[in-house]
Scaffold this motif. Structure first.
Motif, PDB file in Angstrom:
ATOM      1  N   LEU A  19      -5.607   2.990  -3.312  1.00 46.54           N
ATOM      2  CA  LEU A  19      -5.499   2.338  -4.617  1.00 46.54           C
ATOM      3  C   LEU A  19      -4.179   1.612  -4.808  1.00 46.54           C
ATOM      4  O   LEU A  19      -3.151   2.017  -4.286  1.00 46.54           O
ATOM      5  CB  LEU A  19      -5.629   3.381  -5.743  1.00 46.54           C
ATOM      6  CG  LEU A  19      -6.969   4.086  -5.938  1.00 46.54           C
ATOM      7  CD1 LEU A  19      -6.855   5.066  -7.096  1.00 46.54           C
ATOM      8  CD2 LEU A  19      -8.077   3.084  -6.203  1.00 46.54           C
ATOM      9  N   ASP A  20      -4.227   0.543  -5.580  1.00 49.27           N
ATOM     10  CA  ASP A  20      -3.031  -0.105  -6.096  1.00 49.27           C
ATOM     11  C   ASP A  20      -2.853   0.203  -7.576  1.00 49.27           C
ATOM     12  O   ASP A  20      -1.725   0.294  -8.068  1.00 49.27           O
ATOM     13  CB  ASP A  20      -3.128  -1.631  -5.926  1.00 49.27           C
ATOM     14  CG  ASP A  20      -3.228  -2.049  -4.470  1.00 49.27           C
ATOM     15  OD1 ASP A  20      -2.485  -1.493  -3.647  1.00 49.27           O
ATOM     16  OD2 ASP A  20      -4.068  -2.923  -4.167  1.00 49.27           O
ATOM     17  N   VAL A  21      -3.991   0.342  -8.281  1.00 51.80           N
ATOM     18  CA  VAL A  21      -3.953   0.524  -9.737  1.00 51.80           C
ATOM     19  C   VAL A  21      -4.977   1.575 -10.152  1.00 51.80           C
ATOM     20  O   VAL A  21      -6.114   1.561  -9.680  1.00 51.80           O
ATOM     21  CB  VAL A  21      -4.272  -0.795 -10.489  1.00 51.80           C
ATOM     22  CG1 VAL A  21      -4.156  -0.601 -12.001  1.00 51.80           C
ATOM     23  CG2 VAL A  21      -3.387  -1.932 -10.027  1.00 51.80           C
ATOM     24  N   LEU A  22      -4.550   2.490 -11.028  1.00 47.37           N
ATOM     25  CA  LEU A  22      -5.470   3.422 -11.677  1.00 47.37           C
ATOM     26  C   LEU A  22      -5.387   3.169 -13.176  1.00 47.37           C
ATOM     27  O   LEU A  22      -4.305   3.220 -13.762  1.00 47.37           O
ATOM     28  CB  LEU A  22      -5.096   4.876 -11.387  1.00 47.37           C
ATOM     29  CG  LEU A  22      -5.896   5.931 -12.167  1.00 47.37           C
ATOM     30  CD1 LEU A  22      -7.370   5.923 -11.749  1.00 47.37           C
ATOM     31  CD2 LEU A  22      -5.286   7.321 -11.993  1.00 47.37           C
ATOM     32  N   ILE A  23      -6.528   2.864 -13.790  1.00 49.65           N
ATOM     33  CA  ILE A  23      -6.585   2.669 -15.239  1.00 49.65           C
ATOM     34  C   ILE A  23      -7.320   3.860 -15.844  1.00 49.65           C
ATOM     35  O   ILE A  23      -8.447   4.172 -15.450  1.00 49.65           O
ATOM     36  CB  ILE A  23      -7.284   1.344 -15.597  1.00 49.65           C
ATOM     37  CG1 ILE A  23      -6.439   0.165 -15.080  1.00 49.65           C
ATOM     38  CG2 ILE A  23      -7.499   1.234 -17.107  1.00 49.65           C
ATOM     39  CD1 ILE A  23      -7.045  -1.186 -15.312  1.00 49.65           C
ATOM     40  N   ALA A  59       0.830  -1.199   0.000  1.00 46.92           N
ATOM     41  CA  ALA A  59       0.000   0.000   0.000  1.00 46.92           C
ATOM     42  C   ALA A  59       0.864   1.249   0.000  1.00 46.92           C
ATOM     43  O   ALA A  59       0.416   2.323  -0.342  1.00 46.92           O
ATOM     44  CB  ALA A  59      -0.929  -0.010   1.201  1.00 46.92           C
ATOM     45  N   ARG A  60       2.151   1.123   0.406  1.00 47.69           N
ATOM     46  CA  ARG A  60       3.040   2.275   0.459  1.00 47.69           C
ATOM     47  C   ARG A  60       3.894   2.404  -0.793  1.00 47.69           C
ATOM     48  O   ARG A  60       4.701   3.301  -0.912  1.00 47.69           O
ATOM     49  CB  ARG A  60       3.926   2.180   1.705  1.00 47.69           C
ATOM     50  CG  ARG A  60       3.140   2.436   2.995  1.00 47.69           C
ATOM     51  CD  ARG A  60       4.003   2.253   4.207  1.00 47.69           C
ATOM     52  NE  ARG A  60       4.341   0.848   4.413  1.00 47.69           N
ATOM     53  CZ  ARG A  60       5.000   0.379   5.465  1.00 47.69           C
ATOM     54  NH1 ARG A  60       5.389   1.205   6.411  1.00 47.69           N
ATOM     55  NH2 ARG A  60       5.258  -0.906   5.585  1.00 47.69           N
ATOM     56  N   GLY A  61       3.754   1.486  -1.719  1.00 44.80           N
ATOM     57  CA  GLY A  61       4.501   1.570  -2.974  1.00 44.80           C
ATOM     58  C   GLY A  61       3.777   2.466  -3.949  1.00 44.80           C
ATOM     59  O   GLY A  61       2.699   2.979  -3.679  1.00 44.80           O
TER      60      GLY A  61
END
Length: 270
Positions: free
Chosen positions: A118-122, A3-5
Motif C-alpha cells: 500500500l501507499d495510502v490507507l483511507i 514503497a519503502r516510505g
C-alpha cells in the motif's frame, strides 16, 4: 511515493452522520488510485458497514472473521474500482460495534502485513465519538473532517475536534465542505467552524476545499458506483480529484507520535 516510505493514513470523519463522509472517503480513494497510488479503504464503521454497499461489492468475509481469528486480513480484501482494495466491516454486529481495547489494537496491528502493498490507507470512520472512532483518528496521520451546511454538522464537528484536542492532544485537522453550492459557501462554512475553535481551542484547521452539490452523486449512489469513476466529468468528481492532488502532497511523518498507529514499523523504518 516510495514503497519503502511511510504508508499515508487518512481518517475521514465528521462527527455527524449523513454528511457524505463515506462517499468522500471512497471517491478520494478512487481518485488517488487514478494517480497511480496503491490504495485501500478500511470501513471503520465496524458494526454497520456500508462501503461495500456503496460500491456494489460482493463480500464473503469481513473484519469480524479476522477478529475471531478465522482468517487473515489479506483474506477479506475485495477489489473495487480503479484497483482500490476494500477492507469490509460487519453489518448488524453488536460485537464489532462495541470493539475496544485489545481488539482494536490487534486490528490496527494486523495492517502491518499490508505495508508493502500500500501507499495510502483511507479509513472511513463511523459517525459519533465511540472508542473505535477515537482510536482510528489517533492511529491515522491525517484527520479529514467532512462538514456540510447544517448547524448540527458544525456542532458535531466542533464536538469531535474538542474531544480529540482536549483529551488526546490532537491539534491539527483538515476540513472539506461537502454538498455546497460553490467554493465560497464552503469557505463560509469553514470560517464558521474556525470562529468557534479559535475561541475555545488551541487547534489548527486547514481548509482543503469544497465538493459541490451534484445530481450525479445521487445517481452514482443509486448505481452503487463511485461518482469519480462513473461520472468523471461531474463537478463533484473534479473537486474530489483536486482534493486527491492536495492529499498526495500532504507531508508524511518520519516517526510515530506516541499513539497506537497504523504501520508504525514503517514509520520507525523511515
Amino acid at each position: 511515493m516510495s514503497a519503502r516510505g511511510p504508508v499515508q493514513v487518512i481518517a475521514v470523519s465528521g462527527g455527524k452522520g449523513g454528511v457524505g463522509k463515506s462517499n468522500i472517503a471512497v471517491n478520494l480513494a478512487v481518485a488517488m488510485a487514478g494517480m497511480g497510488r496503491r490504495v485501500a479503504v478500511l470501513d471503520g464503521d465496524l458494526g454497520l458497514a456500508n462501503v461495500d454497499v456503496l460500491l456494489g461489492l460482493a463480500i464473503q468475509r469481513n473484519l469480524e472473521d479476522v477478529v475471531a481469528g478465522e482468517c487473515a486480513l489479506a483474506d477479506i480484501l475485495v477489489e473495487g474500482p480503479a484497483g482500490i482494495r476494500v477492507v469490509p466491516a460487519a453489518s448488524g454486529s453488536l460485537r464489532m460495534a462495541s470493539l475496544s481495547g485489545a481488539g482494536l489494537t490487534g486490528l490496527i496491528n494486523a495492517f502491518s502485513d499490508l505495508a508493502d502493498e500500500l501507499d495510502v490507507l483511507i479509513v472511513d470512520t463511523a459517525p459519533g465519538i465511540s472508542e473505535p472512532v477515537v482510536t482510528f483518528l489517533l492511529a491515522a496521520q491525517e484527520v479529514l473532517l467532512v462538514i456540510c451546511d447544517e448547524p448540527t454538522s458544525i456542532a458535531d464537528a466542533y464536538g469531535l475536534i474538542k474531544l480529540m484536542n482536549r483529551n488526546f492532544g490532537v491539534n491539527r485537522f483538515r476540513v472539506v465542505a461537502n454538498q455546497v453550492r460553490n467554493d465560497q459557501e464552503g469557505q463560509h462554512l469553514f470560517e464558521k467552524l474556525t470562529r468557534v475553535t479559535e475561541r475555545f481551542l488551541d487547534v489548527a484547521l486547514q481548509y482543503e476545499g469544497a465538493v459541490p452539490y451534484d445530481d450525479n452523486v445521487k445517481k452514482a449512489v443509486q448505481r452503487q458506483r463511485a461518482f469519480v469513476d462513473v461520472y468523471p466529468r461531474a463537478r463533484a468528481s473534479q473537486a474530489v480529484r483536486t482534493l486527491a492532488e492536495r492529499a498526495d502532497n500532504w507531508p508524511l511523518p518520519s516517526s510515530p507520535r506516541g499513539h497506537l498507529e497504523f504501520f508504525v514499523e514503517r514509520l520507525v523504518g523511515a
